[in-house]
Write a protein that holds these residues in place. Structure first.
Motif, short mmCIF file in Angstrom:
data_model
loop_
_atom_site.label_atom_id
_atom_site.label_comp_id
_atom_site.label_asym_id
_atom_site.label_seq_id
_atom_site.Cartn_x
_atom_site.Cartn_y
_atom_site.Cartn_z
N VAL A 125 -13.99 8.42 39.87
CA VAL A 125 -14.83 7.54 40.12
C VAL A 125 -14.46 6.39 41.08
O VAL A 125 -13.28 5.73 40.52
CB VAL A 125 -15.30 7.07 38.63
N GLU A 126 -15.05 6.02 42.12
CA GLU A 126 -14.55 5.23 43.14
C GLU A 126 -15.63 3.71 42.65
O GLU A 126 -16.62 4.01 42.20
CB GLU A 126 -15.03 5.57 44.34
N SER A 127 -14.81 2.62 43.11
CA SER A 127 -15.56 1.35 42.76
C SER A 127 -14.85 0.31 43.83
O SER A 127 -13.95 0.74 44.54
CB SER A 127 -15.40 0.69 41.43
N GLY A 128 -15.77 -0.58 44.05
CA GLY A 128 -15.34 -1.62 45.20
C GLY A 128 -15.71 -1.70 46.51
O GLY A 128 -15.57 -2.67 47.34
N ALA B 72 -5.78 10.73 48.03
CA ALA B 72 -6.20 10.30 49.35
C ALA B 72 -7.63 9.69 49.28
O ALA B 72 -8.40 9.59 48.30
CB ALA B 72 -6.32 11.34 50.30
N TRP B 73 -7.95 8.82 50.39
CA TRP B 73 -9.13 8.27 50.64
C TRP B 73 -9.49 8.86 51.95
O TRP B 73 -8.85 9.03 53.07
CB TRP B 73 -9.21 6.78 50.93
N TYR B 74 -10.85 9.31 52.04
CA TYR B 74 -11.69 9.97 53.16
C TYR B 74 -12.93 8.85 53.54
O TYR B 74 -13.23 8.39 52.57
CB TYR B 74 -12.08 11.38 52.92
N ARG B 75 -13.58 9.13 54.60
CA ARG B 75 -14.44 8.45 54.97
C ARG B 75 -15.61 9.34 55.70
O ARG B 75 -15.18 9.91 56.53
CB ARG B 75 -14.38 6.99 55.40
N ASP C 134 -5.18 18.77 42.09
CA ASP C 134 -4.57 18.77 40.45
C ASP C 134 -4.63 20.51 40.38
O ASP C 134 -5.58 21.18 40.56
CB ASP C 134 -5.59 18.16 39.42
N SER C 135 -3.49 21.04 40.07
CA SER C 135 -3.05 22.19 39.84
C SER C 135 -3.83 23.08 41.07
O SER C 135 -4.42 24.26 40.86
CB SER C 135 -3.85 22.96 38.46
N GLY C 136 -3.44 22.70 42.24
CA GLY C 136 -3.93 23.45 43.44
C GLY C 136 -5.38 23.16 43.89
O GLY C 136 -5.81 23.92 44.79
N ILE C 137 -6.34 22.61 43.06
CA ILE C 137 -7.60 22.29 43.40
C ILE C 137 -7.77 20.84 43.67
O ILE C 137 -7.22 20.18 43.41
CB ILE C 137 -8.53 22.54 42.31
N TYR C 138 -8.77 20.62 44.66
CA TYR C 138 -8.95 19.36 45.20
C TYR C 138 -10.38 18.91 44.90
O TYR C 138 -11.33 19.74 44.63
CB TYR C 138 -8.98 19.37 46.81
N TYR C 139 -10.39 17.94 44.45
CA TYR C 139 -11.48 17.20 43.82
C TYR C 139 -12.00 16.05 44.50
O TYR C 139 -11.03 15.29 45.16
CB TYR C 139 -11.38 16.77 42.22
N TRP C 140 -13.19 15.76 44.64
CA TRP C 140 -13.84 14.72 45.23
C TRP C 140 -14.62 13.64 44.24
O TRP C 140 -15.28 14.05 43.44
CB TRP C 140 -14.74 15.09 46.25
N GLY C 141 -14.52 12.28 44.56
CA GLY C 141 -15.38 11.43 43.99
C GLY C 141 -16.75 11.43 44.54
O GLY C 141 -17.25 12.18 45.61
#
Length: 115
Positions: free
Chosen positions: A5-8, A35-38, A99-106
Motif C-alpha cells: 500500500v503506497e501513500s504520499g 523498489a519504486w517504479y513509475r 517475496d519467495s520468488g514472486i514479485y508484488y505490486w502496489g
C-alpha cells in the motif's frame, strides 16, 4: 500473498519535495529487493529506485542525486524521498517487492509536478 500500500503522492510545484511510503502486509526479507517504479501517460513503466541489503541502491539516471530510497524492515516499509521535483517526474508511482520468488505490486500513487 503480499499486499503493498503506497501513500504520499500528490500535487507539488516544480522544485518541491514529496515523500512516498509503501507498507507491506508481510515481512520482506532484507535480502529481497524492494523498489519504486513509475509510469507516465503513454510511456512504459520504468524502474526509479531499488534497494536490498548488501548492495548500493540502484537509481534511474533521471533521478540520481534528487531521489533517495530507504527501507525500514521493522516497519515492513520502503520510502522514496523525492527532492527538486520536475514536471517530467509526473507519473503514477508503484511500489514493488519480491517475496519467495514472486514479485508484488502496489496499486500506485499519483505524483503530479507543475511548473
Amino acid at each position: 500473498q503480499v499486499h503493498l500500500v503506497e501513500s504520499g503522492g500528490g500535487l507539488v510545484q516544480a522544485g518541491g519535495s514529496l515523500l512516498l511510503s509503501c507498507e507491506a502486509s508481510e515481512t520482506i526479507l532484507s535480502s529481497d529487493p524492494m523498489a519504486w517504479y513509475r509510469q507516465a501517460p503513454g510511456k512504459q513503466r520504468e524502474l526509479v529506485a531499488r534497494i536490498r541489503s548488501g548492495r548500493d541502491p540502484d537509481y534511474a539516471n533521471s533521478v540520481f542525486g534528487r531521489f533517495t530510497i530507504s527501507r525500514d524492515n521493522a516497519k515492513k516499509s520502503v520510502y522514496l524521498q523525492m527532492n527538486r521535483l520536475k514536471p517530467e517526474d509526473t507519473a503514477v508511482y508503484y511500489c514493488n517487492a519480491r517475496d519467495s520468488g514472486i514479485y508484488y505490486w502496489g496499486q500506485g500513487t499519483q505524483v503530479t509536478v507543475y511548473s
